[in-house]
Structure formats: structure tokens, C-alpha cells
Scaffold this active site. Structure first.
Site, PDB file in Angstrom:
ATOM      1  N   CYS A  12       0.837  -1.191   0.000  1.00  0.00           N
ATOM      2  CA  CYS A  12       0.000   0.000   0.000  1.00  0.00           C
ATOM      3  C   CYS A  12       0.877   1.246   0.000  1.00  0.00           C
ATOM      4  O   CYS A  12       2.103   1.164   0.065  1.00  0.00           O
ATOM      5  CB  CYS A  12      -0.945   0.012   1.199  1.00  0.00           C
ATOM      6  SG  CYS A  12      -0.087   0.126   2.784  1.00  0.00           S
ATOM      7  N   CYS A  15       3.374   1.627   2.765  1.00  0.00           N
ATOM      8  CA  CYS A  15       4.622   0.866   2.573  1.00  0.00           C
ATOM      9  C   CYS A  15       5.628   1.684   1.777  1.00  0.00           C
ATOM     10  O   CYS A  15       6.811   1.762   2.128  1.00  0.00           O
ATOM     11  CB  CYS A  15       4.330  -0.445   1.840  1.00  0.00           C
ATOM     12  SG  CYS A  15       3.272  -1.595   2.736  1.00  0.00           S
ATOM     13  N   ASP A 409       8.902  26.967 -32.539  1.00  0.00           N
ATOM     14  CA  ASP A 409       9.998  27.457 -33.356  1.00  0.00           C
ATOM     15  C   ASP A 409       9.569  27.263 -34.818  1.00  0.00           C
ATOM     16  O   ASP A 409       8.660  26.466 -35.101  1.00  0.00           O
ATOM     17  CB  ASP A 409      11.260  26.645 -33.032  1.00  0.00           C
ATOM     18  CG  ASP A 409      12.401  26.965 -33.981  1.00  0.00           C
ATOM     19  OD1 ASP A 409      12.680  28.158 -34.165  1.00  0.00           O
ATOM     20  OD2 ASP A 409      12.989  26.019 -34.532  1.00  0.00           O
ATOM     21  N   ASP A 610      13.456  22.149 -31.975  1.00  0.00           N
ATOM     22  CA  ASP A 610      14.325  21.023 -32.297  1.00  0.00           C
ATOM     23  C   ASP A 610      15.800  21.379 -32.344  1.00  0.00           C
ATOM     24  O   ASP A 610      16.647  20.499 -32.361  1.00  0.00           O
ATOM     25  CB  ASP A 610      13.931  20.426 -33.656  1.00  0.00           C
ATOM     26  CG  ASP A 610      14.380  21.310 -34.819  1.00  0.00           C
ATOM     27  OD1 ASP A 610      14.286  22.548 -34.677  1.00  0.00           O
ATOM     28  OD2 ASP A 610      14.816  20.770 -35.843  1.00  0.00           O
ATOM     29  N   ASP A 614      17.342  26.085 -29.314  1.00  0.00           N
ATOM     30  CA  ASP A 614      16.027  26.015 -28.671  1.00  0.00           C
ATOM     31  C   ASP A 614      16.112  25.554 -27.224  1.00  0.00           C
ATOM     32  O   ASP A 614      15.105  25.560 -26.508  1.00  0.00           O
ATOM     33  CB  ASP A 614      15.100  25.058 -29.442  1.00  0.00           C
ATOM     34  CG  ASP A 614      14.707  25.614 -30.805  1.00  0.00           C
ATOM     35  OD1 ASP A 614      14.641  26.848 -30.919  1.00  0.00           O
ATOM     36  OD2 ASP A 614      14.489  24.826 -31.731  1.00  0.00           O
TER      37      ASP A 614
END
Length: 722
Positions: A12, A15, A409, A610, A614
Site C-alpha cells: 500500500c 509501505c 519554433d 528542435d 532552442d
């Protein structure tokens, strides 16, 4: 560094909390996060902290820990054998109770009931005693403690009644046995459901071939284990084989199935010079691939690490659950004691008071509460990985659902990123080919898309490119170098303006015309003062750009374009795609600053990019989204990475995030409501321990099953789209 451990024995959320506390007490550990659904612990610690020390801390807390293994030995017995054994032993105890519903009164002899119940209580139920005792020693509580106390009370009362009042008196052996069996059934069903939710990781691991066929310098070929491969090795990939490593094709052509890695449904044509990903399936042609990335640096390994990291992490909403779980078990124990006391004060029989207290202990087990968030995250990240969307951590998944503005971009993101040289306009007195040769000299060692377009045109013109010395990049502006004794610079209009240079009217007019057509303009300058000419580059939009933006708008997400390109090129792209908000001529720092200002104004903004430049913007956004094929720094700075250049994955990532967050909320509502409603019913004597045990098991299983519906709904929608 980050250390991963496999944790066993947790049942649980309490734990998981105890394991975290134990790990954080180890000297040097700065942070520890334990995921109940994946049974993994992620520990941040310096290199000096030994793994054995961490494992010892977990075992001292009452659980088992080990280093994660890619493959585990199959168990000698089926995983469900405890459930089957419990059911066989409990069924004879339960049948008389069911018979009473049909007016049939019969009962097994008390001694036989004791013989059937004892192995269930102390053999099959031993795990609850062990874990519960460990919790008591740590002055904590967990589900096992509740089950152990509840079933022991029912079993003990039955033994007392059997010894003191005789076998004809009411016994409760069926309650203790059936509750233990139902809890074991619930845990077994949970484990099966969690294995299904973790299919994404297993599918990715299965893509790793164990050997690769290497072609030696003498032309011979031999199968070599992956661990013995070296960079530059030439790997022979026969039709139908999986590509063993990331690399570049040096011989052959074929179609490659990358669906399990990138989510691309159709095989992709590959030829000499193109890159391939390890784990992809070669179709019809023989390929020879030069290895460019091995081991932990390969794309497949990085994907697996990202998915594992996301599934092992915790969403911010889980912190509230952890805080509730930390006090939940002690509160339940108090409620059970109050229930027992209240029934005794009401002068009810001892049996009634004890049975109702047992029902409170059994129904209150917080299994569903602990599984609500991690089960949904497990399913959500797995679904995303299958679609070619890599989510770095649980926080990124939770943030993405609330994005209301996505900034893009332009070059390489909204456009193909493969521009071509469209126009070459020399200044008065400058020859066209000389202008092209000088510009190519400045860019001959660059991998920028504009540089590649320039060099491609120089090759078409069969130019001899002069060498360049003292080359220096001008971030966001261009590049400068010394060519044939002259100091030359090639860059954007910003470079021209910062040098306070005014080109002649004819060049200025031509630049405005080309910019109006959406071209990107570069200027060639000599000694920082004279304009030698301009170069105009054109790029094509990605086919997925327009439908992707339409999908985002349909989701109620606004779009913004941030680009370092000129205003004419930006305006043309924005008009074509229907983007109403855009900003041009931005340096990398300007993009990050623009995003920072929007966040300060209360916007939850994502950024899609990309390129190398960036990275700052991706890091500044609420959630960065890196496109496939981008620079490593872009991928590292992003919370979400797209494994193929399809912009429609941006909208899909947001939709998966929204569905996952909805599942988390549904699960939490169910888990909280279950406990809030179930405990009073048990306390007032309206639920027997057997019914409470069944309800508890059903609650845990339903939470995981609800999370699995996420995967099925997304896969069903994907199939319908195809």
C-alpha cells in the site's frame, strides 16, 4: 547520480512511504521516490553511497530490495498458487454461510473448521504478519498490519468460542480465511494488471537483439555479442533481422519498420547515408550499417530510460496522497478501537463488537488510494511511448494537460528544416559565383540547415571552395571568418543592423521583396562594413503543420510562433498556418525571455523546438516538447520528446496527458469515496468482514482496471484513424 532499486513486499501507499523514509535516512541520500505500481525506488545520491547500504536500509524497514534485472527467472510455481490454495481451503468454510441464504442450516464440525482455517491464517497469511511486524517495529502502519490484526481477531475469537463454549457456538473461521484469500486475490489481479500496464517497457526491451553480425576488414562475417561491439563496426543486417545498433547505412537500401520505437505505422525507406535506430526491423533489403552509438548512448536505451524514469516518478498530485496515507493507518486503528468500544458500551455481545471492528480494519486498507496515481501514470506513459511520445517524468505528464498556449519554433519545427538557396543577389561589382564561393567558405564546417543548402548549391555549381581561418560563430546572428586574407561575415539582417550598415537601395528593395515572399535573407559582409550581396533561402512547411495546429485549436489551445527569422518569412508562414500571434528576429535568449514573461503573466505555456538554440526556450517553458532529430541539448531540456517529426503528436501528447490526469482524478475520487463510505458502514455493523474483504479487493482491482481503459481507448481511436 541516480540509483534504481527493485522493491518487493510493498502492499500500500504507507509501505512506499516507509521505504522512502528508510532510504532518506541513509547518509548522502538527497532524495528518494518509491513507486508502488512499478515497485521501483529512485534514489539521488553521490557516487560514494554503496548500493548494498541502500538495500540494507530497505531490508531493515521490513522489505526486500535488489538491483533491477532486465530478465528474471520464472517462478517455480504459478503466481496465483496462494489464491488457489486459499480458495480450496476457504470454500468449505464459506459454503454453509451461503447455504443459510437459501434456508439450509448446516455447519462443519468446529475442529474441521479450525483445521481448514489455520493453514490459511498462518501459512498463506504469513506475509501479512511479517510485513505488519516490520511496520510496528518502525512505529508505522500499513495494509498488512490492518489485515493481520483484523483476521487474527476473527481467528482468535473463533478459537476462544471453540475451546470455551463448544463447537456448536457461532464461529468466524470463514471470515478470517475468506478475507485473507480475497486480499491475496486482489494482489494477484493487481499484479496482472500492472504487468499489462508495463507492456511498453517489456516491448522496448524485447527489441534488443543479443548479437550483431559484424563484417571484418577481410570481408569475413561473424556474430558478436552486443557488449563487444565498437564504434565504427560495420553491422550486416539481413532481411527480417532487427538492427542491432544506431548507425548510418553504408551499403544497401531497404524499408525499415520503426513502429515500436517512433510510433510510425508504415515502414520507412532507407538508403546509403541515412541513419537507422537500433531495434528497428529491416524489411526486404540487405543493409550494412556503421555503428555510431552503443550501449547507454543508443536511442533505444535512452528511450527505455526515459519511459522507466517517467513511470517510476511521482506526479505532484501524488504528494497529497502520500500525506494522507501517512496518517491513514493510525486513524483507522483508532476508529476500529472506537467501534469496538462503542458496541461494547451499547451492551452488544463481544462477538458483534469484535466482528464490526474487524470489518473496519479490513475495508479501510488503503490499497486503492496508493495505486490510484501510479497505475494511471503507468498506463499513460506506456500509451504515449507506443505512439512515439516520450515523457521524461510524471510532472511533465501532469503539466501538459493544463497547457493553454503552445509556442513553436519555425525552422525545422513548422518547416521541413531543409531549405534551398532560392536567390543569389550580388552587390554592384561582385560576381555571382564569387559571392557563392565566399559564403560557402564561411559555412563549410557547419551543419546548420541554411549552411547545408548553401553547400549543396556550391556543389551543383562545381565551385572550388576556399579555406577559412579563425572561424567564429555569432549566436543568433551568423558566422565570421578570414577568407583569402579578408574578414568576412555571413548573417541575418540583425547582423547588418548591429554593424550599422546600409546596403544600396537596389539590394534593400530586393531583400524586402524576397522577405515578402517568405524567404530567409542572409547578408555577406566584408570587414564588417561593405555589403557583398544577399542570399535568399526558402523552406517548405511540414505536411503535418496545418492539421496539427487545427487539432490544437480544437482542444482550446492557442498557438504562437517564435523565430529568429525575418518578419517577412515569419508573416508568410503564420498566414499560411493560421497563426495569429508571432514574433520574429529573436535570439535564443529572446525566445526564453518571451516565454518567461508569458509564464509570469500566468500563462501555462509549452514550447516546441528542435535546434541547439532552442534549449533555453525549452527549459523556460512550463513544458518543453522536443522534435525528433533535434539536437541532444534540445531533447535533454524537454519534458516531452517526439520520436518522429509529425507535429500532430503535439496535440496527441496533450490529449493523452488530459486523459491520464482524468483517470488519476477518477481513481482518487473512487479510492477516497470507497474509504469514506465503507468505514462508517462497517462501524455501524452493516458490513461483514467477508463482504468488506471482497469490497477491498474489488476497489484495488477496479482502480488499476480503470487505468488500463486509458490504453485501450487510445489504441481504439488510433486504429479507427488508420
Amino acid at each position: 547520480m541516480t540509483i534504481e532499486l527493485q522493491i518487493e513486499g510493498m502492499t500500500c501507499a504507507a509501505c512506499a512511504g516507509r521505504v522512502e523514509k528508510a532510504l532518506r535516512k541513509v547518509p548522502g541520500v538527497s532524495e528518494a521516490a518509491v513507486n508502488l505500481a512499478t515497485e521501483r525506488a529512485s534514489i539521488e545520491a553521490p557516487p560514494g553511497v554503496a548500493v548494498g547500504t541502500l538495500i540494507g536500509a530497505v531490508e531493515k524497514a521490513g522489505y526486500q530490495a535488489s538491483e533491477p534485472q532486465a530478465e528474471r527467472l520464472p517462478p517455480r510455481l504459478p503466481s496465483g498458487w496462494p489464491v488457489l490454495a486459499g480458495a480450496l481451503l476457504s470454500a468449505p468454510l464459506l459454503l454453509p454461510m451461503l447455504a443459510e441464504l437459501f434456508g439450509r442450516m448446516w455447519m462443519l464440525p468446529g475442529g474441521l473448521q479450525w483445521l481448514l482455517a489455520t493453514p490459511v491464517q498462518f501459512w498463506l497469511g504469513a506475509r501479512f504478519y511479517r510485513a505488519g511486524w516490520a511496520a510496528l517495529k518502525a512505529r508505522s502502519g500499513n495494509m498488512d498490519l490492518l489485515v493481520a490484526l483484523g483476521t487474527s481477531a476473527a481467528y482468535g475469537l473463533s478459537v476462544y468460542e471453540l475451546l470455551v463454549r463448544g463447537a456448536d457456538h457461532k464461529l468466524y473461521f470463514e471470515a478470517s480465511s475468506v478475507v485473507i484469500t480475497l486480499v491475496l486475490l486482489g494482489k494477484w489481479l493487481e499484479a496482472r494488471a500492472k504487468r499489462q500496464a508495463g507492456d511498453a517497457i517489456r516491448a522496448l526491451n524485447a527489441l534488443r537483439p543479443s548479437t550483431a553480425r559484424v563484417r571484418r576488414e577481410d570481408g569475413s562475417e561473424q556474430d558478436v555479442p552486443l557488449a563487444q561491439l565498437r564504434l565504427g563496426d560495420r553491422i550486416v543486417v539481413r532481411p527480417g533481422d532487427r538492427i542491432a545498433v544506431d548507425g548510418e547505412i553504408v551499403e544497401g537500401a531497404s524499408h525499415v519498420d520503426e513502429s515500436l520505437i517512433t510510433g510510425e505505422s508504415l515502414p520507412v525507406a532507407k538508403a546509403v547515408g541515412e541513419r537507422v535506430i537500433g531495434g528497428a526491423l529491416n524489411a526486404e533489403g540487405l543493409l550494412v550499417v556503421r555503428a555510431t552509438a552503443l550501449g547507454a548512448l543508443s536511442s533505444l536505451e535512452r528511450i527505455i530510460r526515459l519511459v522507466e524514469s517517467a513511470q517510476a516518478g511521482k506526479a505532484p498530485i501524488q504528494r497529497l496522497v502520500d500525506q494522507v496515507s501517512a496518517v491513514f493507518v493510525p486513524v483507522v486503528l483508532v476508529i476500529a478501537l472506537l467501534t469496538f468500544a462503542a458496541w461494547m458500551l451499547a451492551r452488544s455481545p463481544l462477538e458483534t463488537a469484535l466482528v464490526n471492528a474487524v470489518a473496519v480494519l479490513v475495508i479501510a486498507c488503503p490499497c486503492a488510494l496508493g495505486l490510484a496515481t501510479p497505475a494511471a501514470l503507468l498506463a499513460g506513459t506506456g500509451v504515449a511511448a507506443r505512439r512515439g511520445i516520450l515523457i521524461r517524468d510524471a510532472e511533465a505528464l501532469e503539466i501538459a494537460h493544463g497547457l493553454k498556449l503552445i509556442a513553436f519554433d519555425k525552422t525545422g519545427t513548422l518547416t521541413e528544416g531543409r531549405p534551398t538557396l532560392q536567390a543569389l543577389v550580388p552587390a554592384a561589382g561582385v560576381e555571382r559565383l564569387a559571392l557563392l564561393a565566399d559564403a560557402a567558405a564561411l559555412q563549410q564546417h557547419s551543419s546548420h540547415p541554411l549552411a547545408l543548402a548553401l553547400l549543396a548549391q556550391a556543389r551543383v555549381e562545381s565551385l572550388v571552395i576556399p579555406s577559412a581561418q579563425e572561424t567564429r560563430a555569432l549566436p543568433g546572428r551568423g558566422v565570421e571568418a578570414r577568407v583569402d586574407g579578408r574578414r568576412l561575415a555571413l548573417g541575418s539582417t540583425r547582423l547588418l543592423e548591429e554593424a550599422s550598415i546600409e546596403p544600396d537601395p537596389a539590394l534593400s528593395a530586393e531583400a524586402r521583396r524576397l522577405e515578402g515572399e517568405g524567404m530567409t535573407i542572409s547578408w555577406l559582409l566584408r570587414e564588417g562594413s561593405a555589403v557583398l550581396g544577399l542570399l535568399a533561402f526558402g523552406d517548405t512547411l511540414k505536411p503535418s503543420a496545418k492539421p496539427a495546429l487545427e487539432q490544437l485549436h480544437a482542444l482550446g489551445v492557442r498557438t504562437l510562433m517564435l523565430t529568429g527569422d525575418n518578419e517577412g518569412a515569419a508573416r508568410a508562414v503564420a498566414a499560411t498556418l493560421g497563426i495569429t500571434e508571432w514574433r520574429a528576429r529573436l535570439l535564443p535568449a529572446d525566445k526564453a525571455a518571451a516565454i518567461g514573461k508569458l509564464r509570469e503573466a500566468g500563462e501555462r505555456i509549452g514550447f516546441v523546438g528542435d535546434g541547439l538554440n532552442d534549449g533555453p526556450a525549452l527549459a523556460a517553458a512550463s513544458c518543453g516538447i522536443a522534435m525528433a532529430g533535434g539536437a541532444d541539448v534540445a531533447t535533454e531540456a524537454a519534458g516531452i520528446s517526439l520520436m518522429r517529426g509529425d507535429l500532430q503528436l503535439v496535440a496527441e501528447a496533450i490529449e493523452i496527458s488530459r486523459r491520464t490526469t482524468a483517470k488519476i482524478r477518477q481513481n482518487l475520487v473512487w479510492a477516497f469515496a470507497y474509504n469514506v463510505l465503507g468505514i462508517p458502514l462497517a462501524a455501524f455493523g452493516l458490513l461483514s468482514p467477508v463482504v468488506a474483504g471482497a469490497a477491498m479487493a474489488f476497489s484495488s482491482v477496479s482502480v488499476v482496471a480503470n487505468a488500463l481503459l486509458l490504453r485501450r481507448s487510445v489504441e481504439t481511436r488510433t486504429r479507427s484513424e488508420r
